[in-house]
Scaffold this active site. Structure first.
Site, PDB file in Angstrom:
ATOM      1  N   ASP A 264       0.841  -1.201   0.000  1.00 44.35           N
ATOM      2  CA  ASP A 264       0.000   0.000   0.000  1.00 44.35           C
ATOM      3  C   ASP A 264       0.877   1.252   0.000  1.00 44.35           C
ATOM      4  O   ASP A 264       1.327   1.710   1.045  1.00 44.35           O
ATOM      5  CB  ASP A 264      -0.914  -0.016   1.240  1.00 44.35           C
ATOM      6  CG  ASP A 264      -1.840   1.203   1.282  1.00 44.35           C
ATOM      7  OD1 ASP A 264      -1.950   1.908   0.253  1.00 44.35           O
ATOM      8  OD2 ASP A 264      -2.455   1.434   2.347  1.00 44.35           O
ATOM      9  N   LYS A 271       1.569   7.934   0.318  1.00 41.60           N
ATOM     10  CA  LYS A 271       1.993   7.992   1.718  1.00 41.60           C
ATOM     11  C   LYS A 271       3.376   8.631   1.806  1.00 41.60           C
ATOM     12  O   LYS A 271       4.148   8.568   0.860  1.00 41.60           O
ATOM     13  CB  LYS A 271       2.093   6.564   2.286  1.00 41.60           C
ATOM     14  CG  LYS A 271       0.782   5.880   2.549  1.00 41.60           C
ATOM     15  CD  LYS A 271       1.006   4.517   3.170  1.00 41.60           C
ATOM     16  CE  LYS A 271      -0.302   3.789   3.411  1.00 41.60           C
ATOM     17  NZ  LYS A 271      -1.170   4.461   4.399  1.00 41.60           N
ATOM     18  N   ASP A 282       0.357  -4.956   4.624  1.00 41.33           N
ATOM     19  CA  ASP A 282      -1.032  -4.520   4.511  1.00 41.33           C
ATOM     20  C   ASP A 282      -1.952  -5.632   3.985  1.00 41.33           C
ATOM     21  O   ASP A 282      -3.108  -5.391   3.690  1.00 41.33           O
ATOM     22  CB  ASP A 282      -1.116  -3.273   3.617  1.00 41.33           C
ATOM     23  CG  ASP A 282      -2.320  -2.402   3.936  1.00 41.33           C
ATOM     24  OD1 ASP A 282      -2.864  -2.527   5.052  1.00 41.33           O
ATOM     25  OD2 ASP A 282      -2.728  -1.618   3.054  1.00 41.33           O
ATOM     26  N   ASP A 341      -5.731   6.347  -0.729  1.00 40.48           N
ATOM     27  CA  ASP A 341      -5.087   5.596   0.356  1.00 40.48           C
ATOM     28  C   ASP A 341      -6.117   4.911   1.266  1.00 40.48           C
ATOM     29  O   ASP A 341      -5.753   4.086   2.102  1.00 40.48           O
ATOM     30  CB  ASP A 341      -4.195   6.543   1.173  1.00 40.48           C
ATOM     31  CG  ASP A 341      -3.212   5.796   2.057  1.00 40.48           C
ATOM     32  OD1 ASP A 341      -3.048   4.580   1.864  1.00 40.48           O
ATOM     33  OD2 ASP A 341      -2.598   6.456   2.922  1.00 40.48           O
ATOM     34  N   ARG A 345     -11.037  -0.563   2.240  1.00 42.05           N
ATOM     35  CA  ARG A 345     -12.503  -0.682   2.228  1.00 42.05           C
ATOM     36  C   ARG A 345     -13.033  -0.903   0.819  1.00 42.05           C
ATOM     37  O   ARG A 345     -14.077  -1.521   0.624  1.00 42.05           O
ATOM     38  CB  ARG A 345     -13.134   0.550   2.912  1.00 42.05           C
ATOM     39  CG  ARG A 345     -12.882   1.851   2.219  1.00 42.05           C
ATOM     40  CD  ARG A 345     -13.069   3.056   3.131  1.00 42.05           C
ATOM     41  NE  ARG A 345     -11.947   3.245   4.044  1.00 42.05           N
ATOM     42  CZ  ARG A 345     -11.870   4.216   4.950  1.00 42.05           C
ATOM     43  NH1 ARG A 345     -12.853   5.090   5.071  1.00 42.05           N
ATOM     44  NH2 ARG A 345     -10.806   4.317   5.737  1.00 42.05           N
TER      45      ARG A 345
HETATM   46  N1  BES Z   1      -3.191   0.260   5.288  1.00 38.50           N
HETATM   47  C1  BES Z   1      -3.589   1.514   5.785  1.00 38.50           C
HETATM   48  C2  BES Z   1      -3.859   1.497   7.297  1.00 38.50           C
HETATM   49  C3  BES Z   1      -2.689   1.225   8.204  1.00 38.50           C
HETATM   50  C4  BES Z   1      -1.976   2.262   8.785  1.00 38.50           C
HETATM   51  C5  BES Z   1      -2.323  -0.062   8.520  1.00 38.50           C
HETATM   52  C6  BES Z   1      -0.931   2.018   9.632  1.00 38.50           C
HETATM   53  C7  BES Z   1      -1.276  -0.312   9.387  1.00 38.50           C
HETATM   54  C8  BES Z   1      -0.574   0.726   9.947  1.00 38.50           C
HETATM   55  C9  BES Z   1      -4.852   1.975   5.093  1.00 38.50           C
HETATM   56  O1  BES Z   1      -4.990   1.576   3.784  1.00 38.50           O
HETATM   57  C10 BES Z   1      -4.800   3.467   5.086  1.00 38.50           C
HETATM   58  O2  BES Z   1      -3.948   4.002   4.451  1.00 38.50           O
HETATM   59  N2  BES Z   1      -5.744   4.101   5.789  1.00 38.50           N
HETATM   60  C11 BES Z   1      -5.784   5.516   5.888  1.00 38.50           C
HETATM   61  C12 BES Z   1      -7.227   5.925   5.712  1.00 38.50           C
HETATM   62  C13 BES Z   1      -7.418   7.397   5.560  1.00 38.50           C
HETATM   63  C14 BES Z   1      -6.857   7.850   4.248  1.00 38.50           C
HETATM   64  C15 BES Z   1      -8.884   7.689   5.627  1.00 38.50           C
HETATM   65  C16 BES Z   1      -5.247   5.913   7.247  1.00 38.50           C
HETATM   66  O3  BES Z   1      -5.486   5.185   8.215  1.00 38.50           O
HETATM   67  O4  BES Z   1      -4.571   6.919   7.330  1.00 38.50           O
HETATM   68 ZN    ZN Z   2      -4.044  -0.134   3.269  1.00 38.12          ZN
HETATM   69 MN    MN Z   3      -4.029   2.891   2.429  1.00 36.00          MN
END
Ligand code: BES
Ligand code: ZN
Ligand code: MN
Length: 494
Positions: A264, A271, A282, A341, A345
Site C-alpha cells: 500500500d 503515503k 497490509d 489511500d 474498504r
Molecule cells: N493500510 C492503511 C492502514 C494502516 C496504517 C495499517 C498504519 C497499518 C498501519 C490503510 O490503507 C490506510 O492508508 N488508511 C488511511 C485511511 C485514511 C486515508 C482515511 C489511514 O489510516 O490513514
Molecule cells: Zn491499506
Molecule cells: Mn491505504
C-alpha cells in the site's frame, strides 16, 4: 521445529539434550527433578540452594554437563505460583531462552504438578510460536546467530492424549499462525497478488478447494471498487476463494474475508516515505484468513467455512485511479474515491458483497489492516471489533479469551454513517478527521446487508516493532489466524 510427546521417565529420549525442570513456589519437586538430582549426586539441589532458587518466577539456573547423566545440560526454571501458571507461556519462555543455546533437542519435563495433556499440548504450541524466525533472505547469518534447537520433546504423563490434543488442535493453530507470519513477513516483490494466489492454491493438498478469479472475471462480476485499487499496478489483482466443506452438506457456511493489499503506497494519495516499508504487511487480514483456513483444514474441522481474500497492489501510476474518481461496486452502489489511500474498504466492499451473494453465509467476519486510527485508539494490544450482531461480538470476545488474541468492541451508529455521504455518489471512501476507524467500518457495513457480521481492524496487531510476549517475534504476529480458528471451533462445529 519437530514436536513430540514422550513419557516422563528418564530414557534414551533424553540423550544429548537440554532437560528443562520447572520448579514452583511452595510446591513439591517433581519426580524427574528428584531423579536427575539423584543421578547427579545431588548437584542440582546443591546449586538450587546456593542460588536461593525457591520457585520464584524468573529464578533460573543451568548446569552444563551434569554429572551422572547422558544429558548435555539441565535448565531449572522458576515458574512462580502454580495458580497463575500458563503452560503456553512456559513453553515459549523456555524456547526463547534456549533457542540459540547450541543444543538441538529440548526435553520439557512436565511430570507432576497436575499437568494435563492439554497443558502439554499448549506448552508445545508456545514453544513452536517462540521458535519462529524469518531468516530465509539472510544469507550471511553466522551459525551462532541461527537457532540450534530442532526438536522439542514434552515429557508428560499420558503422552498419547497430549499428542492427540496437539494433532487435533494446537498443532494446526501453531502452523496456521506461522503461515500467517510468513505471509506478512514476505516483501512485496516476492508476495504479490499472483504469487500469493499460487501459494494459496497449493493448500489444496489439505483438502481445500481453491478458486482464483482474475481481473477479467472480476470485471464481469462488476467489482469496480476492488479493480479500481489495482489500476496503478502492472500486477493483476486476484480474488481467491478457499472452500472447506467439513460440515453437513447444504449447511450454510461461515465466511472469513481478508484484506490482501500486498503493498500500500497510498496510490496517488501517496503515503510519506518514512516507514512506508511496513506497508508490505497490509495483507495481514488476508494472511489471518489463509492461516485460519490452513488450521481449519489441517484439523479436519466439522464445519463449512469459506475464506475469501482480495489481493491487490495499491500503486501510483499514469493509469492509477485519481482522487475524485467515482467507481461502481459489485453491489451497484457508487463510491467517490476522495482518497486513494483509503483502499482497503474498496477491496473489502466487493469481497464482502461477493461472499454474501454467492454463499449466503450464516455469519461473516472480515479482517483488515484498515486504519491507522485504530492504533491511536487501541495501540498494539487490542484489535477493534465492529459488529451488527451482539451475538457475534460476544462470540469473538470469548474466542479472544480462549486464544490470547485480544479484541475490543467499538461502536457502529447511523450518526457516524452520515459522515461518508457524498454529494456526487452514493458514498465517499473517507469520513473526515474524526472517528476514522468507525467511518471505515460504517462503509463496510453498507455491503453486508443483514448478514450477521463483524469487521476486525488489525492495523495495530498484525505487526509490532517489538514484543514482550515470548510467543511473538519482532514483527509479524500472525494475529487473527488463531482467533478465527477458535471462533469457528467454538461456534460452528459439531
Ligand atoms: N493500510 C492503511 C492502514 C494502516 C496504517 C495499517 C498504519 C497499518 C498501519 C490503510 O490503507 C490506510 O492508508 N488508511 C488511511 C485511511 C485514511 C486515508 C482515511 C489511514 O489510516 O490513514
Ligand atoms: Zn491499506
Ligand atoms: Mn491505504
Amino acid at each position: 521445529m519437530k514436536v513430540s510427546f514422550i513419557s516422563p521417565e528418564i530414557t534414551d529420549g533424553h540423550l544429548k539434550s537440554v532437560v528443562v525442570l520447572p520448579v514452583f513456589k511452595k510446591a513439591e519437586l517433581s519426580a524427574s527433578y528428584k531423579a536427575y538430582d539423584k543421578l547427579s549426586g545431588m548437584q542440582i539441589s546443591a546449586s538450587a540452594k546456593a542460588g536461593g532458587v525457591d520457585g520464584s518466577a524468573g529464578k533460573d539456573f543451568q548446569i552444563l554437563g551434569p554429572k551422572g547423566t547422558k544429558t548435555n545440560r539441565i535448565f531449572v526454571t522458576g515458574c512462580g505460583g502454580l495458580d497463575g501458571f500458563d503452560s503456553e507461556n512456559f513453553g515459549a519462555r523456555v524456547v526463547k531462552t534456549l533457542l540459540m543455546s547450541g543444543e538441538t533437542t529440548l526435553v520439557l519435563q512436565m511430570d507432576g504438578f497436575d499437568f494435563t495433556p492439554v497443558d502439554a499440548a499448549r506448552a508445545a504450541l508456545g514453544a513452536v510460536l517462540a521458535s519462529y524466525r524469518f531468516d530465509k533472505y539472510r544469507t550471511k547469518l553466522p551459525a551462532s546467530k541461527k537457532p540450534s534447537l530442532k526438536n522439542i520433546k514434552i515429557a508428560v504423563e499420558n503422552p498419547a492424549k497430549a499428542r492427540a490434543a496437539y494433532k487435533n488442535f494446537y498443532g494446526p493453530v501453531a502452523e496456521g499462525t506461522l503461515l500467517a507470519r510468513d505471509l506478512v513477513m514476505e516483501p512485496a516483490n516476492k508476495l504479490y497478488p499472483k504469487s500469493y494466489a499460487a501459494r494459496i492454491k497449493k493448500m489444496e493438498s489439505l483438502g481445500l478447494k481453491v478458486e482464483i478469479l482474475g481481473e477479467k472475471r472480476m470485471k464481469a462480476l462488476g467489482m469496480g471498487a476492488l479493480l479500481g485499487v489495482g489500476l496503478g499496478s502492472p500486477r493483476e489483482s486476484q480474488l481467491v476463494i478457499m472452500k472447506w466443506n467439513g460440515g453437513k452438506k447444504g449447511d450454510q457456511p461461515v465466511c472469513l474475508v481478508g484484506k490482501g493489499v500486498t503493498f500500500d503506497t497510498g496510490g496517488i494519495s501517496l503515503k510519506p516515505g518514512a516507514g512506508m516499508w511496513d506497508m508490505k504487511g497490509d495483507m495481514g487480514g488476508s494472511a489471518a484468513v489463509v492461516g485460519a483456513m490452513h488450521a481449519i483444514a489441517s484439523r479436519n474441522a466439522k464445519a463449512n467455512v469459506i475464506g475469501i481474500v482480495g489481493l491487490v497492489e495499491n500503486m501510483p501510476d499514469g493509469l492509477a485511479q485519481n482522487p475524485g474518481d467515482i467507481v461502481t461496486s459489485m453491489s451497484g452502489q457508487t463510491i467517490e474515491v476522495q482518497n486513494t489511500d483509503a483502499e482497503g474498504r474498496l477491496v473489502l466492499c466487493d469481497a464482502l458483497w461477493y461472499a454474501k451473494e454467492k454463499y449466503n453465509p450464516k455469519a461473516m467476519v472480515n479482517l483488515a489492516t484498515l486504519t491507522g486510527a485504530i492504533l491511536m485508539a487501541l495501540g498494539h494490544e487490542y484489535a477493534g471489533v465492529f459488529s451488527n450482531s451482539d451475538e457475534i461480538a460476544g462470540q469473538l470476545d470469548k474466542a479472544a479469551a480462549n486464544s490470547s488474541e485480544k479484541v475490543w468492541r467499538m461502536p457502529l451508529d447511523p450518526a457516524f454513517d452520515k459522515l461518508i455521504d457524498s454529494p456526487n455518489a452514493d458514498m465517499k471512501n473517507i469520513g473526515g478527521r474524526l472517528a476514522g476507524s468507525i467511518t471505515a467500518a460504517q462503509f463496510l457495513q453498507r455491503f453486508v446487508g443483514d448478514v450477521p457480521w463483524a469487521h476486525i481492524d488489525i492495523a495495530g496487531t498484525a505487526w509490532k516493532a517489538s514484543s514482550k510476549d515470548p510467543r511473538e517475534p519482532a514483527w509479524a504476529t500472525g494475529y487473527g489466524a488463531r482467533l478465527m480458528n477458535r471462533w469457528v471451533a467454538d461456534n460452528f462445529e459439531g
